[in-house]
Design a protein around this motif. Structure first.
Motif, short mmCIF file in Angstrom:
data_model
loop_
_atom_site.label_atom_id
_atom_site.label_comp_id
_atom_site.label_asym_id
_atom_site.label_seq_id
_atom_site.Cartn_x
_atom_site.Cartn_y
_atom_site.Cartn_z
N SER A 175 0.80 -1.22 0.00
CA SER A 175 0.00 0.00 0.00
C SER A 175 0.84 1.28 0.00
O SER A 175 1.99 1.29 0.44
CB SER A 175 -0.92 0.01 1.23
N VAL A 176 0.22 2.36 -0.47
CA VAL A 176 0.83 3.68 -0.40
C VAL A 176 1.10 4.07 1.05
O VAL A 176 2.15 4.64 1.37
CB VAL A 176 -0.07 4.71 -1.11
N GLU A 177 0.14 3.75 1.93
CA GLU A 177 0.31 4.08 3.35
C GLU A 177 1.53 3.36 3.94
O GLU A 177 2.29 3.93 4.72
CB GLU A 177 -0.95 3.71 4.13
N GLY A 178 1.71 2.10 3.55
CA GLY A 178 2.87 1.36 4.02
C GLY A 178 4.17 1.94 3.50
O GLY A 178 5.18 1.99 4.21
N GLY A 179 4.17 2.41 2.25
CA GLY A 179 5.35 3.07 1.71
C GLY A 179 5.69 4.34 2.48
O GLY A 179 6.86 4.62 2.76
N GLN A 180 4.65 5.09 2.84
CA GLN A 180 4.87 6.32 3.61
C GLN A 180 5.46 5.99 4.98
O GLN A 180 6.38 6.68 5.44
CB GLN A 180 3.53 7.07 3.76
N ARG A 181 4.95 4.93 5.64
CA ARG A 181 5.47 4.56 6.97
C ARG A 181 6.93 4.13 6.90
O ARG A 181 7.73 4.52 7.75
CB ARG A 181 4.62 3.44 7.57
N ALA A 182 7.27 3.34 5.90
CA ALA A 182 8.66 2.90 5.77
C ALA A 182 9.58 4.09 5.51
O ALA A 182 10.67 4.18 6.08
CB ALA A 182 8.78 1.89 4.64
#
Length: 362
Positions: A175-182
């Motif tokens: 997900s985009v959200e997971g990319g942002q968190r990483a």
């Protein structure tokens, strides 16, 4: 869309889910040999997945144990988990085992983490499937605290200490959200070899899905932090395309049967009776001769933006000898065409005979 410089030197990795069609002990022996072969060819890293219970999805429940064995058979290649399913694990035990493995391997460990797994796998570990994200988040904070050397409950700290492992964490996400968190954490981003398409946009390419994840990651990355973006792809390089198609026919149809089940998880859904070319497209597979595979991969704009090219033969699942040959052709032809050069000049563009000599016992 943001772009990484086209002059960025790529790293090359080999990934295995340990799915050779043999008993478990033989799976472990064969993949150890495959990783040693990859090292002799100049690959920079080797990655193994963790799967509990389901031998047809992956044959390794204990990746850190296995990599400790591989560390004794190799000298240079970096060893990574792709991934440890942290929501099913005791975070302190993962921190301790990883610290020990990193010492035993001479500082070669890379730690990929994810939420993964099928619903029944979570139930066996006493975790509700719908809670996996929350449990993962809590365990990730415990893991980071342990490696930092923070006092844990009871005032204890882990031994041996391993604050350096904080710089070797990779987060897998769809997900985009997971990319942002990483990105916000300054950690590495791991992109999957395939992803399910949204129902409203079934014809999106893998790059269409993953480029926004990369954008989010780069936008969130702290200023001055070097990006680490791993792109995993399914790849089988052969001397004759018909050999690749024959193995793909078997492996991809078998995979489509498994993924047709409601409990199969977040994977593409395609009829097991679909034409082979449709299966190849649905599962984002790159197969054929070196020239054919190079052309296929060069059209993958998300892969072009990665720092780490990581290739696996799954879910084509060819025999062991074909895997070794695919590694050779990848190192000699495919990876150099995508921006990789062997870090050790002795490994650059190796001939098969040179590779074989590297693997002979002393």
């Amino acid at each position: 869309m943001s772009n990484l410089t086209p002059f960025l030197k790529k790293r090359l990795g080999y990934f295995s889910r340990l799915l050779d069609d043999v008993p478990a002990a033989e799976r472990y022996r064969l993949v150890t040999e495959q990783i040693a072969h990859a090292e002799a060819l100049g690959f920079d890293s080797a990655w193994v997945a963790q799967h509990h219970f389901h031998e047809n999805e992956g044959g390794l429940p204990s990746p850190l144990v296995f990599l400790a064995h591989v560390a004794q058979r190799t000298q240079r290649i970096r060893l990574g988990t792709g991934v440890v399913t942290l929501s099913m694990e005791n975070a302190i035990r993962v921190a301790e085992d990883a610290a020990v493995l990193d010492l035993l391997s001479g500082g070669r460990l890379e730690v990929g983490l994810g939420t993964g797994g099928t619903a029944e796998s979570f139930e066996a570990f006493g975790v509700a499937s719908h809670e996996r994200g929350a449990v993962y988040g809590r365990n990730l904070e415990i893991l980071r605290a342990a490696w930092r050397g923070d006092a844990l409950q009871g005032g204890v700290r882990i031994y041996p200490t391993a604050p350096h492992l904080l710089q070797r964490v990779w987060q897998a996400t769809f997900s985009v959200e997971g990319g942002q968190r990483a990105g916000a954490a300054g950690e590495g981003l791991m992109l999957s070899r395939t992803q399910p398409r949204p129902e409203q946009a079934p014809h999106l390419t893998l790059s269409d899905i993953q480029n926004p994840i990369i954008d989010a990651y780069l936008a969130a990355l702290p200023q001055g932090q070097a990006p680490r973006i791993l792109g995993s792809r399914s790849l089988l390089v052969t001397d004759r395309r018909e050999d690749a198609l024959r193995w793909a026919e078997t492996g991809l149809r078998r995979l489509a049967v498994r993924h047709a089940k409601p409990t199969a998880g977040p994977f593409p859904r395609v009829s097991p009776d679909a034409p082979l070319e449709e299966l190849i497209r649905a599962y984002d597979v790159h197969i054929g001769t070196p020239d054919e595979v190079i052309a296929s991969l060069q059209a993958d704009t998300a892969l072009a933006r990665t720092t780490d090219l990581v290739f696996q033969v799954h879910s084509i699942d060819p025999p062991h000898e074909a895997i070794l040959r695919s590694l050779e052709l990848t190192a000699k032809y495919v990876a150099p065409a995508l921006g990789w050069t062997a870090s050790n000049p002795a490994f650059a563009n190796p001939s098969v005979s040179a590779v074989e000599s590297e693997l002979q016992p002393a």
